[in-house]
Scaffold this motif. Structure first.
Motif, PDB file in Angstrom:
ATOM      1  N   THR A  82       0.832  -1.193   0.000  1.00 13.38           N
ATOM      2  CA  THR A  82       0.000   0.000   0.000  1.00 13.38           C
ATOM      3  C   THR A  82       0.869   1.246   0.000  1.00 13.38           C
ATOM      4  O   THR A  82       0.437   2.296  -0.445  1.00 13.38           O
ATOM      5  N   ALA A  83       2.088   1.156   0.486  1.00 15.84           N
ATOM      6  CA  ALA A  83       2.998   2.298   0.527  1.00 15.84           C
ATOM      7  C   ALA A  83       4.119   2.177  -0.503  1.00 15.84           C
ATOM      8  O   ALA A  83       4.991   3.027  -0.550  1.00 15.84           O
ATOM      9  N   LEU A  84       4.105   1.139  -1.319  1.00 14.22           N
ATOM     10  CA  LEU A  84       5.166   0.915  -2.300  1.00 14.22           C
ATOM     11  C   LEU A  84       5.124   2.000  -3.369  1.00 14.22           C
ATOM     12  O   LEU A  84       4.069   2.292  -3.931  1.00 14.22           O
ATOM     13  N   ARG A  85       6.271   2.616  -3.617  1.00  9.85           N
ATOM     14  CA  ARG A  85       6.422   3.621  -4.659  1.00  9.85           C
ATOM     15  C   ARG A  85       7.478   3.140  -5.642  1.00  9.85           C
ATOM     16  O   ARG A  85       8.510   2.635  -5.222  1.00  9.85           O
ATOM     17  N   ILE A  86       7.210   3.324  -6.921  1.00  5.06           N
ATOM     18  CA  ILE A  86       8.214   3.036  -7.947  1.00  5.06           C
ATOM     19  C   ILE A  86       8.682   4.382  -8.472  1.00  5.06           C
ATOM     20  O   ILE A  86       7.896   5.140  -9.037  1.00  5.06           O
ATOM     21  N   GLU A  87       9.967   4.673  -8.269  1.00  6.85           N
ATOM     22  CA  GLU A  87      10.507   5.986  -8.611  1.00  6.85           C
ATOM     23  C   GLU A  87      11.661   5.869  -9.597  1.00  6.85           C
ATOM     24  O   GLU A  87      12.464   4.931  -9.512  1.00  6.85           O
ATOM     25  N   PRO A  88      11.766   6.827 -10.522  1.00  7.61           N
ATOM     26  CA  PRO A  88      12.923   6.830 -11.421  1.00  7.61           C
ATOM     27  C   PRO A  88      14.195   7.137 -10.637  1.00  7.61           C
ATOM     28  O   PRO A  88      14.165   7.912  -9.676  1.00  7.61           O
ATOM     29  N   VAL A  89      15.269   6.517 -11.033  1.00 10.97           N
ATOM     30  CA  VAL A  89      16.573   6.767 -10.417  1.00 10.97           C
ATOM     31  C   VAL A  89      17.270   7.800 -11.298  1.00 10.97           C
ATOM     32  O   VAL A  89      17.644   7.509 -12.425  1.00 10.97           O
ATOM     33  N   VAL A  90      17.405   9.010 -10.775  1.00  8.30           N
ATOM     34  CA  VAL A  90      18.035  10.078 -11.557  1.00  8.30           C
ATOM     35  C   VAL A  90      19.515  10.224 -11.241  1.00  8.30           C
ATOM     36  O   VAL A  90      20.261  10.826 -12.001  1.00  8.30           O
ATOM     37  N   ALA A  91      19.936   9.686 -10.115  1.00 12.07           N
ATOM     38  CA  ALA A  91      21.349   9.674  -9.733  1.00 12.07           C
ATOM     39  C   ALA A  91      21.598   8.380  -8.962  1.00 12.07           C
ATOM     40  O   ALA A  91      20.708   7.877  -8.270  1.00 12.07           O
ATOM     41  N   LEU A  92      22.772   7.844  -9.101  1.00 15.85           N
ATOM     42  CA  LEU A  92      23.110   6.577  -8.458  1.00 15.85           C
ATOM     43  C   LEU A  92      23.346   6.806  -6.970  1.00 15.85           C
ATOM     44  O   LEU A  92      24.422   7.186  -6.547  1.00 15.85           O
TER      45      LEU A  92
END
Length: 158
Positions: free
Chosen positions: A6-16
């Motif tokens: 319910t709290a899982l977010r999929i986010e782009p990785v813009v920096a390592l």
């Protein structure tokens, strides 16, 4: 879906960041330990980003639970790469959420196909089952890949 998702977010990785680097390194080391070098197609973090891959992280609060990337092969064909869920988060839908995100991103980029290479041996069975559930079919080698008894190739039309 359990309470975790319910709290899982999929986010782009813009920096390592350190957490993504740690998971990419864990994935890299695991793949190298399970597969002979001539059959191992895992990419390190620098190589992955240099190839133009878009990397995504699955997060719950401050914990990074999984990663996946889509690497363009050409304007209409992408490759799912570096799919990895932290061991303690397996079985909670993290991998499924990442596959859905990759397919969504590929579609938004006007790709008509997503393909992947994974292992043929026992440790890779759960991954193959996950990909099958999301409509991936077995196919011949694509891109620069060649037939290899330790590799399985899968593809899905969008």
């Amino acid at each position: 879906m359990d309470a975790l998702n319910t709290a899982l977010r999929i986010e782009p990785v813009v920096a390592l960041t350190w957490d993504v680097a740690e998971l990419l390194n864990r994935h890299f080391e695991m793949m190298q330990a399970q597969t002979p070098s001539e059959s191992c197609h895992v990419m390190g973090a620098d190589e992955l980003f240099a190839a133009g891959a878009k990397v995504f992280a699955a997060r719950d609060g401050t914990s990074t639970l999984g990663i996946a990337a889509i690497k363009p092969l050409n304007a209409t064909h992408g490759e799912l790469k570096s799919m990895h869920t932290r061991a303690e988060a397996r079985g909670r839908g993290v991998g499924a959420a990442l596959v859905q995100k990759i397919l969504s991103e590929a579609s938004a980029a006007d790709m008509s196909r997503v393909s992947l290479e994974t292992g043929s041996e026992g440790p890779f069975i759960p991954a193959r089952r996950l990909y099958e559930r999301y409509g991936f079919d077995y196919c011949p080698p694509f891109g620069d890949y060649v037939e290899d008894p330790l590799s399985v190739f899968m593809t899905r039309t969008l």
